[in-house]
Write an enzyme that holds these catalytic residues in place. Structure first.
Site, short mmCIF file in Angstrom:
data_model
loop_
_atom_site.label_atom_id
_atom_site.label_comp_id
_atom_site.label_asym_id
_atom_site.label_seq_id
_atom_site.Cartn_x
_atom_site.Cartn_y
_atom_site.Cartn_z
N ARG A 18 -7.09 5.22 13.60
CA ARG A 18 -7.47 6.43 12.97
C ARG A 18 -9.33 7.04 13.17
O ARG A 18 -9.33 8.55 12.91
CB ARG A 18 -7.44 6.19 11.53
CG ARG A 18 -5.93 6.35 10.86
CD ARG A 18 -5.24 7.06 10.70
NE ARG A 18 -3.43 7.37 11.45
CZ ARG A 18 -2.87 8.15 10.90
NH1 ARG A 18 -2.70 9.19 11.56
NH2 ARG A 18 -1.46 7.89 10.77
N ARG A 45 4.16 9.58 -12.24
CA ARG A 45 5.03 9.15 -13.34
C ARG A 45 4.26 9.66 -14.93
O ARG A 45 4.86 9.14 -15.60
CB ARG A 45 6.43 8.45 -12.79
CG ARG A 45 6.91 9.32 -11.22
CD ARG A 45 7.87 8.49 -11.55
NE ARG A 45 9.70 8.87 -11.99
CZ ARG A 45 10.06 7.91 -12.40
NH1 ARG A 45 10.45 7.14 -12.02
NH2 ARG A 45 10.86 8.44 -13.44
N LEU A 61 -6.43 -8.47 8.64
CA LEU A 61 -6.78 -8.16 9.12
C LEU A 61 -6.12 -7.46 10.69
O LEU A 61 -6.99 -7.02 11.50
CB LEU A 61 -7.76 -9.60 10.28
CG LEU A 61 -9.04 -9.13 11.16
CD1 LEU A 61 -10.07 -7.81 10.49
CD2 LEU A 61 -9.90 -10.11 11.70
N GLN A 81 -0.35 10.16 6.03
CA GLN A 81 -0.34 9.71 6.76
C GLN A 81 -0.93 8.40 7.33
O GLN A 81 -0.25 7.97 7.88
CB GLN A 81 -2.06 10.29 7.22
CG GLN A 81 -1.62 11.94 7.54
CD GLN A 81 -2.95 12.43 8.64
OE1 GLN A 81 -3.21 12.19 9.27
NE2 GLN A 81 -2.96 13.77 8.30
N ARG A 94 3.56 17.21 -12.61
CA ARG A 94 2.98 16.66 -11.33
C ARG A 94 3.23 17.66 -9.64
O ARG A 94 2.59 17.42 -9.07
CB ARG A 94 2.68 15.64 -11.06
CG ARG A 94 4.15 14.89 -10.70
CD ARG A 94 4.81 13.78 -10.48
NE ARG A 94 5.88 13.34 -9.88
CZ ARG A 94 6.45 12.05 -9.64
NH1 ARG A 94 5.33 11.32 -9.40
NH2 ARG A 94 7.43 11.96 -9.42
N SER A 100 -1.89 -13.16 16.56
CA SER A 100 -1.39 -14.01 15.70
C SER A 100 -2.18 -14.75 14.97
O SER A 100 -2.50 -14.96 14.01
CB SER A 100 -0.12 -15.26 15.92
OG SER A 100 -0.86 -16.26 17.21
#
Length: 213
Positions: free
Chosen positions: A179, A87, A169, A71, A152, A51
């Site tokens: 990742r 858009r 953080l 992802q 698009r 926390s």
């Protein structure tokens, strides 16, 4: 052709913030970081007291191809994402070009990549022609009065998208941890490396502590 990129826009807090928040239960607040604070930060990370790390904020300007951005967008907790919309914006179309094309993995593995494909150079040539053609069709549609939200549709998943990403953080460390794993897609690992390069200097002791666990 464009590259994956991350730049810092703004941040709130520092390593001392993490230590001070952890000590607020004792109504204590310090003005300068010392070795005791670093020890406390290490203790918090080691015992998963996360926390205090969430009392921070980092705002990033990010650029990545659509397939990678989608992802990354799965990371929701503690993060806020706002993206350039095709858009409304019909200029600045860029595409990601990989260094090479990887082969499908061997065996029963259903995801990931193998080594460099034996016909990588050929596919690179084909790909370059393809994205140029996509861009030409898109430009023709825009110039012909087709709505950007429809034009698009002809743009591939390798189109680059830009977004602003804000989070704590803790949240960004979670993104990095998942990742950077060697099972993640190579382009995701590259994003994670760049993420660490931006965030680590802001919270050097906290980042190191979270990595060490």
């Amino acid at each position: 052709m464009a590259e994956i990129n991350i730049e810092l826009i703004d941040s709130m807090g520092c390593d001392l913030t993490v230590a001070n928040v952890a000590r607020v239960s004792f109504n204590r607040w310090k003005e300068e970081l010392d070795e005791g604070d670093v020890g406390l930060i290490n203790y918090l990370a080691r015992h998963a007291h996360t926390s205090p790390f969430r009392h921070t904020a980092i705002t990033l300007s990010c650029k990545a191809p659509v397939f990678l951005a989608r992802q990354l967008g799965k990371h929701q907790v503690g993060l806020s994402w706002n993206e350039v919309s095709r858009r409304y914006v019909d200029a600045g179309i860029e595409f990601f070009v990989p260094d090479n094309w990887r082969s499908r993995p061997d065996g029963s593995v259903k995801q990931g990549s193998g080594g460099v494909h034996s016909h990588s150079e050929y596919f690179s040539h084909e790909y370059q022609q393809f994205v140029v053609r996509c861009k030409d069709i898109y430009d023709e549609m825009i110039e012909g009065g087709v709505a950007p939200e429809m034009a698009r549709m002809v743009l591939p998943q390798s189109m680059m998208v830009d977004w602003v990403w804000t989070g704590s953080l803790t949240a960004f460390f979670h993104v990095w941890r998942l990742r950077i794993d060697n099972h993640a897609q190579k382009e995701a690992q590259e994003f994670a490396q760049k993420l660490e390069e931006v965030v680590q200097p802001i919270f050097p002791h906290s980042w190191k502590a979270l990595k060490n666990g």
